[in-house]
Design a protein around this motif. Structure first.
Motif, mmCIF file in Angstrom:
data_model
loop_
_atom_site.group_PDB
_atom_site.id
_atom_site.type_symbol
_atom_site.label_atom_id
_atom_site.label_comp_id
_atom_site.label_asym_id
_atom_site.label_seq_id
_atom_site.Cartn_x
_atom_site.Cartn_y
_atom_site.Cartn_z
ATOM 1 N N PRO A 10 8.178 19.981 0.506
ATOM 2 C CA PRO A 10 7.941 18.993 1.560
ATOM 3 C C PRO A 10 6.566 18.364 1.403
ATOM 4 O O PRO A 10 5.575 19.053 1.177
ATOM 5 N N GLY A 11 6.539 17.061 1.498
ATOM 6 C CA GLY A 11 5.290 16.340 1.319
ATOM 7 C C GLY A 11 5.113 15.759 -0.061
ATOM 8 O O GLY A 11 4.178 14.996 -0.308
ATOM 9 N N VAL A 12 6.017 16.134 -0.993
ATOM 10 C CA VAL A 12 5.969 15.597 -2.352
ATOM 11 C C VAL A 12 7.340 15.031 -2.686
ATOM 12 O O VAL A 12 8.315 15.786 -2.803
ATOM 13 N N LEU A 13 7.435 13.724 -2.834
ATOM 14 C CA LEU A 13 8.714 13.095 -3.141
ATOM 15 C C LEU A 13 9.041 13.240 -4.625
ATOM 16 O O LEU A 13 8.152 13.187 -5.475
ATOM 17 N N ASN A 14 10.321 13.390 -4.901
ATOM 18 C CA ASN A 14 10.798 13.476 -6.284
ATOM 19 C C ASN A 14 11.389 12.153 -6.739
ATOM 20 O O ASN A 14 10.972 11.586 -7.754
ATOM 21 N N SER A 15 12.336 11.638 -5.980
ATOM 22 C CA SER A 15 13.050 10.412 -6.361
ATOM 23 C C SER A 15 13.562 9.728 -5.101
ATOM 24 O O SER A 15 14.765 9.760 -4.817
ATOM 25 N N PRO A 16 12.658 9.103 -4.332
ATOM 26 C CA PRO A 16 13.043 8.495 -3.045
ATOM 27 C C PRO A 16 14.037 7.366 -3.225
ATOM 28 O O PRO A 16 13.904 6.544 -4.121
ATOM 29 N N HIS A 17 15.029 7.302 -2.315
ATOM 30 C CA HIS A 17 16.132 6.359 -2.467
ATOM 31 C C HIS A 17 16.343 5.547 -1.199
ATOM 32 O O HIS A 17 15.774 4.493 -1.013
ATOM 33 N N GLY A 18 17.192 6.029 -0.277
ATOM 34 C CA GLY A 18 17.471 5.303 0.955
ATOM 35 C C GLY A 18 16.362 5.471 1.976
ATOM 36 O O GLY A 18 15.603 6.446 1.944
ATOM 37 N N VAL A 19 16.276 4.504 2.914
ATOM 38 C CA VAL A 19 15.242 4.605 3.942
ATOM 39 C C VAL A 19 15.706 3.911 5.214
ATOM 40 O O VAL A 19 16.463 2.935 5.172
ATOM 41 N N SER B 23 0.839 -1.197 0.000
ATOM 42 C CA SER B 23 0.000 0.000 0.000
ATOM 43 C C SER B 23 0.872 1.244 0.000
ATOM 44 O O SER B 23 2.082 1.175 0.249
ATOM 45 N N ARG B 24 0.268 2.384 -0.260
ATOM 46 C CA ARG B 24 0.999 3.652 -0.328
ATOM 47 C C ARG B 24 1.039 4.340 1.037
ATOM 48 O O ARG B 24 0.027 4.394 1.746
ATOM 49 N N LEU B 25 2.199 4.902 1.352
ATOM 50 C CA LEU B 25 2.324 5.771 2.517
ATOM 51 C C LEU B 25 2.345 7.243 2.110
ATOM 52 O O LEU B 25 2.083 8.125 2.926
ATOM 53 N N THR B 26 2.716 7.512 0.855
ATOM 54 C CA THR B 26 2.677 8.867 0.304
ATOM 55 C C THR B 26 2.144 8.778 -1.122
ATOM 56 O O THR B 26 2.106 7.700 -1.721
ATOM 57 N N ASP B 27 1.796 9.916 -1.673
ATOM 58 C CA ASP B 27 1.428 9.956 -3.083
ATOM 59 C C ASP B 27 2.653 9.657 -3.935
ATOM 60 O O ASP B 27 3.793 9.909 -3.516
ATOM 61 N N PRO B 28 2.460 9.140 -5.148
ATOM 62 C CA PRO B 28 3.612 8.876 -6.023
ATOM 63 C C PRO B 28 4.263 10.179 -6.464
ATOM 64 O O PRO B 28 3.608 11.232 -6.497
ATOM 65 N N PRO B 29 5.559 10.141 -6.788
ATOM 66 C CA PRO B 29 6.236 11.356 -7.258
ATOM 67 C C PRO B 29 5.662 11.797 -8.592
ATOM 68 O O PRO B 29 5.034 11.041 -9.319
ATOM 69 N N ALA B 30 5.918 13.053 -8.928
ATOM 70 C CA ALA B 30 5.597 13.579 -10.252
ATOM 71 C C ALA B 30 6.813 14.376 -10.727
ATOM 72 O O ALA B 30 7.427 15.098 -9.946
ATOM 73 N N PRO B 31 7.230 14.253 -11.989
ATOM 74 C CA PRO B 31 6.641 13.394 -13.002
ATOM 75 C C PRO B 31 7.033 11.932 -12.796
ATOM 76 O O PRO B 31 7.964 11.640 -12.064
ATOM 77 N N THR B 32 6.322 11.041 -13.479
ATOM 78 C CA THR B 32 6.601 9.620 -13.344
ATOM 79 C C THR B 32 7.493 9.093 -14.460
ATOM 80 O O THR B 32 7.828 7.930 -14.488
ATOM 81 N N THR B 33 7.890 9.951 -15.398
ATOM 82 C CA THR B 33 8.742 9.520 -16.490
ATOM 83 C C THR B 33 10.109 9.104 -15.983
ATOM 84 O O THR B 33 10.632 9.671 -15.022
ATOM 85 N N ARG B 34 10.705 8.107 -16.623
ATOM 86 C CA ARG B 34 12.034 7.655 -16.251
ATOM 87 C C ARG B 34 13.123 8.310 -17.104
ATOM 88 O O ARG B 34 14.304 8.067 -16.896
ATOM 89 N N SER B 35 12.748 9.098 -18.072
ATOM 90 C CA SER B 35 13.726 9.623 -19.025
ATOM 91 C C SER B 35 14.387 10.884 -18.498
ATOM 92 O O SER B 35 13.826 11.622 -17.681
ATOM 93 N N ALA B 36 15.625 11.137 -18.967
ATOM 94 C CA ALA B 36 16.358 12.339 -18.589
ATOM 95 C C ALA B 36 15.569 13.569 -19.086
ATOM 96 O O ALA B 36 14.867 13.488 -20.079
ATOM 97 N N PRO B 37 15.660 14.698 -18.364
ATOM 98 C CA PRO B 37 16.621 14.997 -17.299
ATOM 99 C C PRO B 37 16.204 14.543 -15.894
ATOM 100 O O PRO B 37 16.927 14.824 -14.943
#
Length: 319
Positions: free
Chosen positions: A284-293, A253-267
């Motif tokens: 704050p409150g909007v993730l861009n590219s979550p990594h470590g936890v 399940s989700r703990l936060t909303d998904p990041p935006a944009p969802t594209t994987r392409s550069a930049p």
């Protein structure tokens, strides 16, 4: 969905033009440890006191961080052997991959000493390749597990003396595709090793003997990166899907909303401004590219983001 209180652990990082790629861990006293964007040093942040100290470490990148069981100051670190550099137009500078155990020492130390180091396995897989460790964890028996997420997509188990005892290549007939993060999952009677098999959009659970326990998959599990146990659940940073949670029944399940944009392409995860690659504006409150936890003893969630300058957050559940 849970409402979170967001705290920036180290606002200074936003001013860096280096591309951060760090993991994160929480010490028993509540301080968070993560890598400075340029590498070569750890930041030990005390969010309650509003302070942070710098600790030099002989690694160019610190991608994975996990605490050595039974110690308050010793940490396993994974360096994948590459670092995107602004002076190279954010191409990668290549160096040897490393998996090391360090001791932060007391609060007054400004340099971390290396206590032990694991060697690249002597396997045919590495005759024409190098290992690029992304995560290192130690289980309760003293065995050390290393995910070669950016190298040959293997997971290795070493004895406490550094002897290689097992190599995992996948599960249920599917080879790993970037086994990015590991965690020792202690929610059941027998501990398990969970592998964030990012390229295959799944999490694989293994017994500490290397046997496959089960595979966890979901439509919202798109790019699982790192894992941390939080009580009866496991928190997952999903690079393109935000912050997720695996429940006791393996439901996702989700703990936060998904990041935006969802594209994987550069930049992405950065942005282009007048042809130059720069850090995006974060909210704050909007993730861009979550990594470590990581998760502390109270259930607060600590995470990093993969982008120029990096970002380090504490998420505290609001009543």
């Amino acid at each position: 969905m849970i409402t979170w209180e967001w705290t920036d652990l180290w606002p200074d990082s936003a001013g860096s033009d280096e591309w951060a790629h760090s993991g994160i861990e929480v010490l028993p006293d509540g301080r968070a440890v993560f890598c400075a964007p340029e590498g070569g040093r750890l930041i030990v942040a005390d969010v309650e006191a509003g302070t942070a100290r710098s600790v030099a470490v002989a690694l160019q990148e610190v991608h994975g961080i996990s605490r050595w069981p039974g110690s308050e100051t010793m940490l396993w670190l994974a360096d994948p052997g590459a670092k995107a550099r602004p002076g190279l137009g954010y191409d990668e500078s290549i160096h040897p991959g490393r998996a090391v155990l360090i001791d932060l020492g007391s609060r007054d130390y400004d340099t971390a000493s290396i206590v032990a180091e694991l060697s690249q396995p002597e396997l045919p897989d590495y005759e024409d390749a190098r290992w690029r460790p992304t995560s290192v964890v130690e289980d309760d028996s003293g065995a050390v597990w290393v995910a070669d997420g950016y190298g040959e997509s293997l997971v290795h188990r070493f004895d406490p003396d550094g002897t290689l005892t097992l190599t995992l290549r996948g599960a249920e007939g599917v080879l790993f595709d970037c086994p990015h993060g590991l965690v020792v999952d202690r929610r059941r009677d027998s501990p398990e090793i969970l592998v964030a098999d990012r390229g295959n959009r799944r999490i694989v659970a293994f017994g500490i003997d290397g046997s496959v326990s089960r595979v966890i998959a979901s439509d919202i599990l798109t790019s699982p990166s790192c894992l941390a146990q939080r009580g009866t659940t496991v928190v997952v940073t999903d690079l393109h899907g935000g912050l997720l949670e695996v429940g006791p029944d393996d439901g996702v399940s989700r703990l936060t909303d998904p990041p935006a944009p969802t594209t994987r392409s550069a930049p992405w995860p950065n942005v282009l401004v007048h042809g130059a690659l720069v850090r995006p504006t974060l909210t704050p409150g909007v993730l861009n590219s979550p990594h470590g936890v990581a998760v502390d003893a109270t259930g607060d969630i600590f995470l990093t983001e993969w982008l120029i300058g990096g970002a380090q957050w504490r998420l505290r559940e609001r009543p």
